[in-house]
Design a protein around this motif. Sequence first.
Motif, mmCIF file in Angstrom:
data_model
loop_
_atom_site.group_PDB
_atom_site.id
_atom_site.type_symbol
_atom_site.label_atom_id
_atom_site.label_comp_id
_atom_site.label_asym_id
_atom_site.label_seq_id
_atom_site.Cartn_x
_atom_site.Cartn_y
_atom_site.Cartn_z
ATOM 1 N N SER A 73 0.820 -1.210 0.000
ATOM 2 C CA SER A 73 0.000 0.000 0.000
ATOM 3 C C SER A 73 0.858 1.266 0.000
ATOM 4 C CB SER A 73 -0.939 0.026 1.211
ATOM 5 O OG SER A 73 -0.194 0.107 2.407
ATOM 6 N N GLU A 75 0.639 4.966 1.828
ATOM 7 C CA GLU A 75 -0.024 5.721 2.886
ATOM 8 C C GLU A 75 0.099 7.207 2.587
ATOM 9 O OE1 GLU A 75 0.598 6.524 7.672
ATOM 10 O OE2 GLU A 75 1.627 4.842 6.697
ATOM 11 N N THR A 125 -5.591 10.285 7.115
ATOM 12 C CA THR A 125 -4.750 9.261 6.495
ATOM 13 C C THR A 125 -5.596 8.376 5.595
ATOM 14 O OG1 THR A 125 -3.365 9.261 8.471
ATOM 15 C CG2 THR A 125 -3.105 7.422 6.956
ATOM 16 N N PHE A 127 -5.011 4.833 3.116
ATOM 17 C CA PHE A 127 -4.156 3.756 2.623
ATOM 18 C C PHE A 127 -4.726 3.293 1.288
ATOM 19 C CE2 PHE A 127 -3.208 3.731 7.101
ATOM 20 C CZ PHE A 127 -1.856 3.431 7.150
#
Length: 130
Positions: A73, A75, A125, A127
């Motif tokens: 991923s 971020e 945030t 992801f």
Amino acid sequence: MNTMSIDAVTVRSATSVADARENTRNFLDSLRQPPIAAEAADTVVLVVSELVTNALRHGGGTCTLNLTTHPDSIEVAVHDSSPQTPRVRTPDLTGGTGGFGWPMVNHLARTTAITHQAAGGKTVTAFLPR
């Protein structure tokens, strides 16, 4: 024991969404092993654009963008000085005042989180699949 280095970049005091997009493209282009697919990179840039736009518009005019790559991923973390969390609004289909961004980010991301900071402000945030 397998270890994997995590690549990261921090852009302090982003004052331009265009600068944030350019820094994000540069960061993603620097990833070598494995490189990120073009479609995934476009998605990351779109999410950065939305989160930075919201932070600049609603969070006090400056923000910090952190990009970190994990094995599966990317971020995206954007910190601003406002404690107000993003909210879902009914999209304005006629007046052009928005309402599409936060639902879009939540649709594109595997997960999103909002963390309020003890020193003030918040970090949003997301992801995204690599």
